[in-house]
Motif scaffolding. Structure first.
Motif, PDB file in Angstrom:
ATOM      1  N   SER A  65       8.698  25.602  16.508  1.00  0.00           N
ATOM      2  CA  SER A  65       9.898  25.621  15.800  1.00  0.00           C
ATOM      3  C   SER A  65       9.558  26.455  14.491  1.00  0.00           C
ATOM      4  O   SER A  65       8.728  26.640  14.124  1.00  0.00           O
ATOM      5  N   GLY A  66      10.885  26.871  13.740  1.00  0.00           N
ATOM      6  CA  GLY A  66      10.911  27.530  12.628  1.00  0.00           C
ATOM      7  C   GLY A  66      10.696  26.589  11.586  1.00  0.00           C
ATOM      8  O   GLY A  66      11.036  25.483  11.522  1.00  0.00           O
ATOM      9  N   THR A  67      10.031  26.952  10.486  1.00  0.00           N
ATOM     10  CA  THR A  67       9.792  26.218   9.423  1.00  0.00           C
ATOM     11  C   THR A  67      10.497  26.466   8.105  1.00  0.00           C
ATOM     12  O   THR A  67      10.369  26.237   7.043  1.00  0.00           O
ATOM     13  N   ASP A  68      11.168  27.704   8.347  1.00  0.00           N
ATOM     14  CA  ASP A  68      12.159  28.421   7.440  1.00  0.00           C
ATOM     15  C   ASP A  68      13.618  28.843   7.736  1.00  0.00           C
ATOM     16  O   ASP A  68      13.622  28.735   9.225  1.00  0.00           O
ATOM     17  N   LEU A  69      14.482  29.191   7.157  1.00  0.00           N
ATOM     18  CA  LEU A  69      15.752  29.646   7.680  1.00  0.00           C
ATOM     19  C   LEU A  69      15.540  31.041   8.498  1.00  0.00           C
ATOM     20  O   LEU A  69      16.288  30.887   9.468  1.00  0.00           O
ATOM     21  N   GLU A  70      14.804  31.729   8.001  1.00  0.00           N
ATOM     22  CA  GLU A  70      14.523  33.059   8.815  1.00  0.00           C
ATOM     23  C   GLU A  70      14.037  32.978  10.438  1.00  0.00           C
ATOM     24  O   GLU A  70      14.645  33.170  11.291  1.00  0.00           O
ATOM     25  N   SER A  71      13.082  32.025  10.639  1.00  0.00           N
ATOM     26  CA  SER A  71      12.329  31.508  11.820  1.00  0.00           C
ATOM     27  C   SER A  71      13.427  30.683  12.460  1.00  0.00           C
ATOM     28  O   SER A  71      13.639  30.955  13.771  1.00  0.00           O
ATOM     29  N   ALA A  72      14.208  29.931  11.962  1.00  0.00           N
ATOM     30  CA  ALA A  72      15.180  28.886  12.536  1.00  0.00           C
ATOM     31  C   ALA A  72      16.016  29.829  13.120  1.00  0.00           C
ATOM     32  O   ALA A  72      16.651  29.617  14.456  1.00  0.00           O
ATOM     33  N   ALA A  73      16.752  30.751  12.396  1.00  0.00           N
ATOM     34  CA  ALA A  73      17.755  31.780  12.839  1.00  0.00           C
ATOM     35  C   ALA A  73      17.284  32.674  13.991  1.00  0.00           C
ATOM     36  O   ALA A  73      17.934  32.847  15.187  1.00  0.00           O
ATOM     37  N   GLY A  74      16.065  33.158  14.005  1.00  0.00           N
ATOM     38  CA  GLY A  74      15.626  33.925  15.175  1.00  0.00           C
ATOM     39  C   GLY A  74      15.303  33.168  16.443  1.00  0.00           C
ATOM     40  O   GLY A  74      15.399  33.627  17.451  1.00  0.00           O
ATOM     41  N   LEU A  75      15.058  31.662  16.387  1.00  0.00           N
ATOM     42  CA  LEU A  75      14.908  30.927  17.197  1.00  0.00           C
ATOM     43  C   LEU A  75      15.929  30.226  17.911  1.00  0.00           C
ATOM     44  O   LEU A  75      16.207  29.613  18.973  1.00  0.00           O
TER      45      LEU A  75
ATOM     46  N   ASP B 239      17.957  28.105  16.380  1.00  0.00           N
ATOM     47  CA  ASP B 239      17.858  26.498  15.903  1.00  0.00           C
ATOM     48  C   ASP B 239      19.205  26.449  14.836  1.00  0.00           C
ATOM     49  O   ASP B 239      19.130  26.580  13.721  1.00  0.00           O
ATOM     50  N   VAL B 240      20.305  25.846  15.594  1.00  0.00           N
ATOM     51  CA  VAL B 240      21.434  25.762  14.847  1.00  0.00           C
ATOM     52  C   VAL B 240      21.301  24.589  13.530  1.00  0.00           C
ATOM     53  O   VAL B 240      21.588  24.907  12.623  1.00  0.00           O
ATOM     54  N   SER B 241      20.898  23.656  14.202  1.00  0.00           N
ATOM     55  CA  SER B 241      20.629  22.537  13.229  1.00  0.00           C
ATOM     56  C   SER B 241      19.811  22.865  11.963  1.00  0.00           C
ATOM     57  O   SER B 241      19.809  22.692  10.748  1.00  0.00           O
ATOM     58  N   GLY B 242      18.524  23.553  12.514  1.00  0.00           N
ATOM     59  CA  GLY B 242      17.827  24.034  11.379  1.00  0.00           C
ATOM     60  C   GLY B 242      18.457  25.129  10.171  1.00  0.00           C
ATOM     61  O   GLY B 242      18.131  25.262   9.017  1.00  0.00           O
ATOM     62  N   VAL B 243      19.268  25.932  10.849  1.00  0.00           N
ATOM     63  CA  VAL B 243      20.050  26.844   9.817  1.00  0.00           C
ATOM     64  C   VAL B 243      20.834  26.192   9.081  1.00  0.00           C
ATOM     65  O   VAL B 243      20.887  26.412   7.925  1.00  0.00           O
ATOM     66  N   ARG B 244      21.618  25.307   9.321  1.00  0.00           N
ATOM     67  CA  ARG B 244      22.711  24.139   8.873  1.00  0.00           C
ATOM     68  C   ARG B 244      21.910  23.809   7.722  1.00  0.00           C
ATOM     69  O   ARG B 244      22.539  23.679   6.471  1.00  0.00           O
ATOM     70  N   SER B 245      20.768  22.961   8.012  1.00  0.00           N
ATOM     71  CA  SER B 245      20.089  22.322   7.056  1.00  0.00           C
ATOM     72  C   SER B 245      19.649  23.175   5.696  1.00  0.00           C
ATOM     73  O   SER B 245      19.330  22.610   4.630  1.00  0.00           O
ATOM     74  N   ARG B 246      19.240  24.294   6.016  1.00  0.00           N
ATOM     75  CA  ARG B 246      18.828  25.264   4.986  1.00  0.00           C
ATOM     76  C   ARG B 246      19.791  26.165   4.399  1.00  0.00           C
ATOM     77  O   ARG B 246      19.277  27.109   3.384  1.00  0.00           O
TER      78      ARG B 246
END
Length: 563
Positions: A97-107, A109-116
């Motif tokens: 999984s992504g640990t920052d906004l960029e990797s969450a976006a590339g993967l 990960d909708v919830s990961g992007v929203r949270s960051r």
């Protein structure tokens, strides 16, 4: 003696999953080992497997405990970051999984992007949006679109369809980046009618016929989605995907990039050493061989240059005045972050295969004129003249400036002189005479030259010659318009050559494409044709009939079904 690491690396490059499994079983710590190889400092086997798009081997190494988050190489990148930067979404999904906004976006990960998202600055948001598009993640891309963007869904979809263009990280905001990409894909997507020249001729034509930008735009990439997906696979050396594409549609091998390069340019420019297999596959499938030399020669992909030359690729393309040697020598000066030594093996291989050490580019600059000072002794030892330009150019320019009557006589002794573009005027001698209104001299120079180039054929209205040249260059369909290697629609607009314009529009040249300078700041065409579009040129030149046709092309662009 070869180490287990080197043996595993070779197995990865050749896709031998069982060999990698056996080596890891014999030496369990191998999956976490990092060593240096040529062009690969401080890298683990997992980083190599990601680069070579070996999905099964990536899965094997991750299961064996390979360090997924470890940054390695130059610049340091984790395997996940490397996969996301290459748009290798299938591989990225295997790497956690992504640990920052960029990797969450590339993967995706909708919830990961929203949270960051609320804490992200403009730069992070731009990078995240880019990686979302690059990896085909529609939902996270939509989340990262700023409020108020026009037709957000259509814009995101256009970027997702044009993945092979999405390689630059330009601009300060996500909109800067998106606009830049869309201008490359098709300038008509972003040029508004209000930006056309506001002279009486344009206003009369525009308002009398009700031309305007439609309320709903039809965002379009330069190629079909199928072609774009194929070019993306070529770009990143995804050999198995390229093979599958070609099995279903062999004609894809002749696709063109936005830079008017063939498919072989892409693995050399982006995939580097990881794309030898892709390059050879494309060559075997019928790709134009020379298209493969420019990319790897410029970007320093030694193995691919050698492979293409061994497979019979020519060292130069004379119709375009391009050679692999020119690209390699220019790289020693302009790409010198790596040191000029990186290109010495390429230069030596090209010379060994017969590259002409004195063959000049379109503006008369020789390999000597481009090369880093440290490279020049090698060139001189192989027959290069210690001159930065083709001999005779200075004398030719002096005679042209003084309208000397024996200009054509000079060309008889050296016909190549008539091929070159003057850096100040942006024209060949024949085009320059036409610009000055001396048609008799222009025709004399063309006759002495024998073979026209694409710009000359357009400006002089030589339709049959133009079509033959376009065929030779593989320009048969949608393309980004202006830019290398020629800008014929600008010349046709200036001259009012309607039949020429019809041919060029049918071949995909855009009426709204801007004639920009090349990487060295040089233009094709006189000042009136620079940093402007064929629409502007026709209006400013008073070419009413041709402007009418270009405006019709503008309307046709927005018709339903053209998206």
């Amino acid at each position: 003696m070869a180490t287990a690491y080197q043996a595993a690396y070779r197995a990865i490059t050749e896709g031998r999953t069982d060999s990698v499994r056996d080596l890891i079983a014999a030496e369990p710590g191998l999956s976490g080992t990092a060593e240096d190889l040529p062009d690969w400092p401080d890298s683990t086997l997992l980083e190599h497997a990601v680069w070579w798009h070996r999905t099964e081997i990536v899965d094997l190494l991750v299961a064996a405990g390979a360090p997924v988050a470890r940054p390695g190489g130059t610049p340091p990148q984790s395997p996940l970051t490397r996969a996301l930067e290459m748009g290798a979404d299938g591989l990225a999904d295997l790497l956690g999984s992504g640990t920052d906004l960029e990797s969450a976006a590339g993967l995706g990960d909708v919830s990961g992007v929203r949270s960051r998202l609320t804490e992200a600055d403009a730069g992070a948001r731009r990078r995240a949006f880019r990686l979302a598009c690059l990896n085909g993640r529609r939902e996270t891309a939509r989340l990262l679109c700023p409020d108020g963007w026009f037709d957000k869904d259509a814009l995101v979809d256009a970027l997702l369809r044009a993945r092979h263009l999405l390689t630059w990280d330009e601009g300060e905001t996500a909109w800067d980046w998106a606009r830049f990409q869309l201008e490359l894909a098709d300038p008509l997507n972003v040029l508004t009618f209000a930006e056309l020249p506001r002279n009486d001729l344009t206003r009369k034509l525009g308002h009398s016929q009700g031309r305007r930008v439609p309320a709903e735009r039809v965002w379009r990439p330069m190629n079909s989605p199928l072609v774009e997906d194929f070019l993306f696979a070529c770009q990143w050396g995804q050999t198995s995907r390229v093979r599958a594409f070609l099995a279903d549609a062999p004609e894809l091998v002749h696709s063109r990039t936005m830079w008017d390069g063939g498919t072989l340019y892409l693995p050399g420019a982006y995939g580097s050493t990881g794309s030898v297999a892709t390059g050879l596959l494309l060559l075997e499938a019928g790709a134009r061989p020379y298209d493969g030399i420019g990319g790897p020669a410029w970007w320093g992909a030694v193995d691919l240059v050698r492979a293409l030359l061994d497979a019979g690729a020519p060292t130069e393309w004379r119709e375009r005045r391009e050679t692999g040697l020119l690209h390699a020598c220019a790289a020693t000066r302009y790409n010198d972050d790596y040191g000029h030594e990186h290109w010495l093996p390429i230069i030596e291989n090209l010379l060994d295969k017969g590259a002409d050490p004195n063959y000049a580019d379109r503006f008369g600059v020789t390999p000597w004129g481009f090369a880093h000072d440290e490279v020049r002794p090698l060139l001189e030892a192989r027959g290069a003249r210690p001159e930065p330009r083709h001999p005779g150019l200075v004398e030719l320019r002096e005679r042209l400036a003084s309208a000397a009557p024996d200009i054509a006589d000079l060309a008889v002794t050296d016909p190549e002189l008539l091929d070159f573009y003057d850096e100040q005027t942006g024209c060949t001698p024949a085009l320059g005479a036409l610009v000055q209104g001396d048609r008799r001299l222009a025709d004399t120079l063309l006759a002495a030259k024998g073979r026209l180039d694409i710009n000359e054929a357009a400006a002089f209205g030589e339709v049959a010659a133009l079509e033959a040249l376009l065929d030779d260059h593989g320009i048969t369909g949608p393309r980004a318009g202006a830019g290398p290697p020629f800008v014929p629609l600008h010349f046709a607009a200036w001259r009012g050559e309607l039949e020429v314009a019809e041919v060029l529009l049918a071949r995909g040249y855009s009426a709204a494409a801007v004639n920009r300078a090349d990487e060295a700041g040089k233009y094709q065409g006189m000042p009136a044709l620079r940093d402007t579009t064929p629409l502007h040129v026709a209006a400013d030149a008073g070419q009413a009939a041709l402007l009418e046709r270009l405006l019709d092309a503008w309307d046709e662009h927005w018709q339903p079904g053209n998206g």
